[in-house]
Design an enzyme around this catalytic site. Structure first.
Site, short mmCIF file in Angstrom:
data_model
loop_
_atom_site.label_atom_id
_atom_site.label_comp_id
_atom_site.label_asym_id
_atom_site.label_seq_id
_atom_site.Cartn_x
_atom_site.Cartn_y
_atom_site.Cartn_z
N GLU A 279 -9.53 7.42 11.98
CA GLU A 279 -9.95 6.43 10.98
C GLU A 279 -11.02 5.54 11.60
O GLU A 279 -10.69 4.56 12.28
CB GLU A 279 -8.76 5.57 10.55
N HIS B 244 -2.20 1.97 13.85
CA HIS B 244 -3.28 1.77 12.86
C HIS B 244 -4.25 0.73 13.41
O HIS B 244 -3.83 -0.22 14.09
CB HIS B 244 -2.69 1.32 11.53
N LYS C 245 -0.28 -0.36 2.89
CA LYS C 245 -0.53 -1.61 3.63
C LYS C 245 0.31 -2.74 3.01
O LYS C 245 1.44 -2.50 2.61
CB LYS C 245 -2.03 -1.91 3.67
N GLY D 297 -11.66 0.61 4.05
CA GLY D 297 -11.72 -0.43 3.03
C GLY D 297 -13.13 -0.89 2.70
O GLY D 297 -13.32 -1.90 2.04
N GLU E 157 -5.56 -1.71 12.08
CA GLU E 157 -5.22 -3.09 11.69
C GLU E 157 -4.14 -3.65 12.61
O GLU E 157 -4.14 -4.84 12.94
CB GLU E 157 -4.81 -3.13 10.21
N ASN F 69 -1.18 5.06 2.47
CA ASN F 69 -0.78 3.88 3.23
C ASN F 69 -1.03 2.67 2.33
O ASN F 69 -2.16 2.27 2.12
CB ASN F 69 -1.62 3.78 4.52
N SER G 187 -11.87 5.14 3.36
CA SER G 187 -12.50 5.24 2.04
C SER G 187 -12.43 6.65 1.44
O SER G 187 -13.37 7.10 0.79
CB SER G 187 -13.94 4.73 2.09
P1 13P Z 1 -9.01 2.88 2.80
O1 13P Z 1 -8.72 4.23 2.22
O2 13P Z 1 -8.69 1.74 1.88
O3 13P Z 1 -10.37 2.82 3.39
O4 13P Z 1 -7.98 2.67 4.03
C1 13P Z 1 -7.87 3.67 4.99
C2 13P Z 1 -6.71 3.37 5.85
O5 13P Z 1 -6.75 2.44 6.63
C3 13P Z 1 -5.52 4.21 5.71
O6 13P Z 1 -4.62 4.00 6.75
#
Ligand code: 13P
Length: 248
Positions: free
Chosen positions: A165, A93, A11, A171, A95, A9, A210
């Site tokens: 997640e 997601h 983003k 992140g 976010e 992903n 992560s």
């Molecule tokens: P990270 O791997 O950067 O922690 O992000 C995970 C994520 O949100 C994937 O959709």
């Protein structure tokens, strides 16, 4: 029996040069049982899909509109994503939920539209740190899962993918321990079987938060972890390939 999937992903990251680097990597990649998927920003979808067409890798959206068409400035529909080459779409997601205020009811509407359009939804669930520390992570994720799949026929849910997640692991560099991740995945699988009338044993459950080359193998070795949804490490070809390798 269940698909192993490693999905990147991107983003709000990545330029056309990153698409080209991944297209090059995919050409020399021996296809194997693991499904590999990249979810780029929508403007790169066609470029990436065309480049990957001769490989086994697929592309997916990061989000879709909750309506099929109409006066929704800035939105992208499931059918548009599919026409651009997507086969999957991330839905709900954290976010999107946290920053853009998407409720689980809206997520359920998006899941329904994705399925109608033959896009496989990757439905994200996960608790924040306060919820984990309060000891209510399993109850929270269960409610979020049930509400995000509400009203969808169980025969249609057969093709849904779920991603766990935990927000506190996204992140941050802090990964859920293998025990925490495995326990939540087992819980999600039993909720699918017991409360939604879909055979949880058939549904692929991805872990995200992560994931990196150094922890992927151990996470992916857990019984109920069928793949990974990778953020930061999916922006680096070598790291992403190492995670795909770890999936076997
Ligand atoms: P990270 O791997 O950067 O922690 O992000 C995970 C994520 O949100 C994937 O959709």
């Amino acid at each position: 029996m269940r698909k192993t999937i490693v999905a990147g992903n991107w983003k709000l990251n990545g330029e056309s040069s990153l698409c080209n680097a991944f297209v090059d990597a995919a050409q020399s990649f021996d296809s194997r049982a693991t499904e590999v998927l990249i979810c780029p920003p929508a403007v790169w979808m066609m470029l990436l899909a065309e480049g990957l067409a001769s490989s086994s890798w697929q592309v997916g959206g990061q989000n879709i509109a909750s309506d099929k068409s109409g006066a929704f400035t800035g939105e992208i529909s499931a059918s548009m994503l599919q026409a651009a080459g997507a086969t999957y779409c991330i839905v709900g997601h954290s976010e999107r939920r946290e920053i853009f205020g998407e409720s689980s009811a809206v997520v359920a509407q998006k899941v329904r539209i994705a399925i109608e359009q033959n896009l496989t939804p990757i439905v994200c669930v996960g608790e924040n740190l306060a919820c984990r520390e309060a000891g209510s992570a399993e109850a929270f994720v269960e409610t979020q899962l049930l509400e995000s799949l509400k009203g969808i026929d169980s025969d249609k849910l057969r093709n849904v993918v779920i991603a766990y997640e935990p927000i506190w692991a996204i992140g941050t560099g802090v990964t859920a321990s293998t025990e925490q991740a495995q326990a939540m995945h087992a819980h999600i699988r039993s909720v699918l079987s017991q409360s939604i009338d879909v055979d949880g044993e058939l549904i692929s459950l991805l872990y995200g938060g992560s994931v990196k080359p150094s922890n992927a193998k151990e996470l992916l070795a857990q019984n109920d972890i069928d793949g990974a949804l990778v953020g930061g490490a999916s922006l680096n070809v070598e790291d992403f390939l190492a995670i795909v390798e770890a999936a076997g």
